[in-house]
Design an enzyme around this catalytic site. Structure first.
Site, PDB file in Angstrom:
ATOM      1  N   TYR A   1       0.381  10.065   7.120  1.00 30.99           N
ATOM      2  CA  TYR A   1      -0.887   9.520   6.636  1.00 30.99           C
ATOM      3  C   TYR A   1      -2.036  10.346   7.208  1.00 30.99           C
ATOM      4  O   TYR A   1      -2.033  10.713   8.391  1.00 30.99           O
ATOM      5  CB  TYR A   1      -0.991   8.046   7.051  1.00 30.99           C
ATOM      6  CG  TYR A   1      -2.384   7.479   7.013  1.00 30.99           C
ATOM      7  CD1 TYR A   1      -3.145   7.506   5.849  1.00 30.99           C
ATOM      8  CD2 TYR A   1      -2.955   6.909   8.148  1.00 30.99           C
ATOM      9  CE1 TYR A   1      -4.434   7.000   5.819  1.00 30.99           C
ATOM     10  CE2 TYR A   1      -4.235   6.389   8.130  1.00 30.99           C
ATOM     11  CZ  TYR A   1      -4.972   6.437   6.957  1.00 30.99           C
ATOM     12  OH  TYR A   1      -6.245   5.938   6.930  1.00 30.99           O
TER      13      TYR A   1
ATOM     14  N   LYS B   1      -2.893  -3.789   4.872  1.00 37.67           N
ATOM     15  CA  LYS B   1      -2.127  -3.503   3.670  1.00 37.67           C
ATOM     16  C   LYS B   1      -1.263  -4.709   3.273  1.00 37.67           C
ATOM     17  O   LYS B   1      -1.781  -5.782   3.020  1.00 37.67           O
ATOM     18  CB  LYS B   1      -1.318  -2.228   3.877  1.00 37.67           C
ATOM     19  CG  LYS B   1      -2.119  -1.054   4.479  1.00 37.67           C
ATOM     20  CD  LYS B   1      -3.363  -0.689   3.700  1.00 37.67           C
ATOM     21  CE  LYS B   1      -3.973   0.644   4.101  1.00 37.67           C
ATOM     22  NZ  LYS B   1      -4.461   0.744   5.479  1.00 37.67           N
TER      23      LYS B   1
END
Length: 381
Positions: free
Chosen positions: A104, A201
């Site tokens: 990421y 998330k």
């Protein structure tokens, strides 16, 4: 009292016993900064100051530990605050870390622009290749950082195999379990030492709260995290903890729907003339399909694909969807579309972790699958 129960039972009840004063079935929001002490050093319920502990946050942390199969959980103001705490609690100048070569972008930035200046070095390696990971390790390697599935290429790392490799070399294993969620994958049971999440998330699940989490099993590691959690202070506030805990209650049913929809869309994209490649672990053509099937309950709600007509076509596609919202982040009930190269992974541009310019990332929500299919069909033309 819920340790022997199933996942969703624990998600709804762990750390969330009815309030003893009122019988409220939802943990209250303790919007207080400090607590009355029963004499000097006499802490009522163990609370003194809300950076150090807050009952709403305790409920969330207890639940997080339960659903990840750990002994202790820690809730943070963001996923990156959680990641930074791991680095500062467990590493020192001169240490070395192996990270994914498609990590990421925010994780890469943390290592490359923050930790590196502090004296912690890293090597990026393809975590799908155990030999490459072994070659990337050296005498100073104290940690192997795993994402699986990775963001945004959806590569799959074998947690058990990499944990064995790292532990033989005396290194700790951290698994970023954000993409899979605790419902689909249990890294601690596979040998990991720490699990980290952006709870923004799937765990929160409604795109209305930013947060992070760490879950561990070992008491020594937990004590180090707890000390730095309090000392650095990037803790989750009570209202954020309340929202995240609310999201956890429906994590199981939401993930099932995310997976249902993603499987349909992945098959559609795999057969579309404008799509050069689909990255979804649930497809039998995915190189990590077998490993994902071994360590995941299902294959998740994230899909990435490459547009046959290149970067500008991928960017234009992102602007044409109507049900899919153009936006960063992921894991919410609504479907999102983005261009990683220009958005979430812009910080990796020009580096070894740069993502393909023609890549599109989908966070598949829980809308009606037919509407999502129709939207992608019209956007692809």
């Amino acid at each position: 009292m819920h340790e022997g129960h199933g996942f969703s039972t624990r998600a709804i009840h762990a750390g969330q016993e009815p309030d003893p004063l009122t019988g409220a079935v939802v943990p209250p929001i303790y919007a207080t900064s400090t607590y009355k002490q029963d004499g000097v050093g006499g802490l009522r319920g163990g609370y003194e100051y809300s950076r150090s502990g807050n009952p709403t946050r305790t409920a969330l942390e207890t639940c997080l530990a339960s659903i990840e199969g750990g002994s202790r959980g820690f809730a943070f103001a963001s996923g990156l605050a959680a990641e930074d705490t791991i680095l500062r609690a467990l590493l020192a100048p001169g240490d070395h870390v192996v990270i994914p070569d498609d990590a990421y972008g925010g994780t890469f930035r943390l290592f490359d622009k923050v930790a590196k200046r502090w004296g912690v070095d890293y090597t990026a390696a393809p975590l799908t290749d155990t030999d490459a990971v072994a070659a990337a390790m050296n005498a100073r390697t104290k940690m192997v950082w795993i994402e699986t599935p990775t963001n945004p290429l959806l590569n799959i790392a074998d947690i058990e195999q990499l944990s064995d490799l790292a532990h033989r070399a005396g290194a700790l294993v951290v698994v970023d379990n954000t993409f899979a969620s605790p419902y689909l994958q249990q890294p601690l049971a596979l040998g990991a030492d720490l699990v980290v999440h952006s709870t923004t998330k799937y765990i929160g699940g409604h795109s209305d709260v930013v947060g992070g989490a760490i879950v561990v099993q070992d008491d020594t590691i937990a004590d180090a995290i707890a000390f730095h959690h309090n000392s650095m202070g990037g803790v989750a506030g009570p209202f954020d903890a309340f929202l995240t805990l609310r999201g956890i209650k429906t994590l199981g049913v939401r993930m099932d729907r995310h997976c249902d929809n993603a499987e349909v869309l992945a098959e559609f994209l795999a057969g579309h003339a404008k799509v050069a490649e689909v990255r979804y672990p649930g497809l039998s053509t995915h190189p990590g399909h077998d490993v994902a099937g071994k360590q995941m309950k299902r294959y998740g709600g994230m899909i990435s694909f490459r547009h046959k007509d290149g970067e500008q076509a991928a960017v234009d596609l992102c602007a044409r969807t109507e049900v899919f919202t153009l936006g960063e982040s992921l894991g919410g009930v609504e479907s999102l579309i983005e261009h990683p190269g220009r958005m979430t992974h812009a910080s990796a541009a020009g580096s070894a972790l740069e993502v393909p310019a023609d890549l599109v990332r989908l966070s598949v929500g829980i809308e009606d699958a037919d509407d999502l299919l129709a939207d992608l069909r019209q956007a692809l033309g």
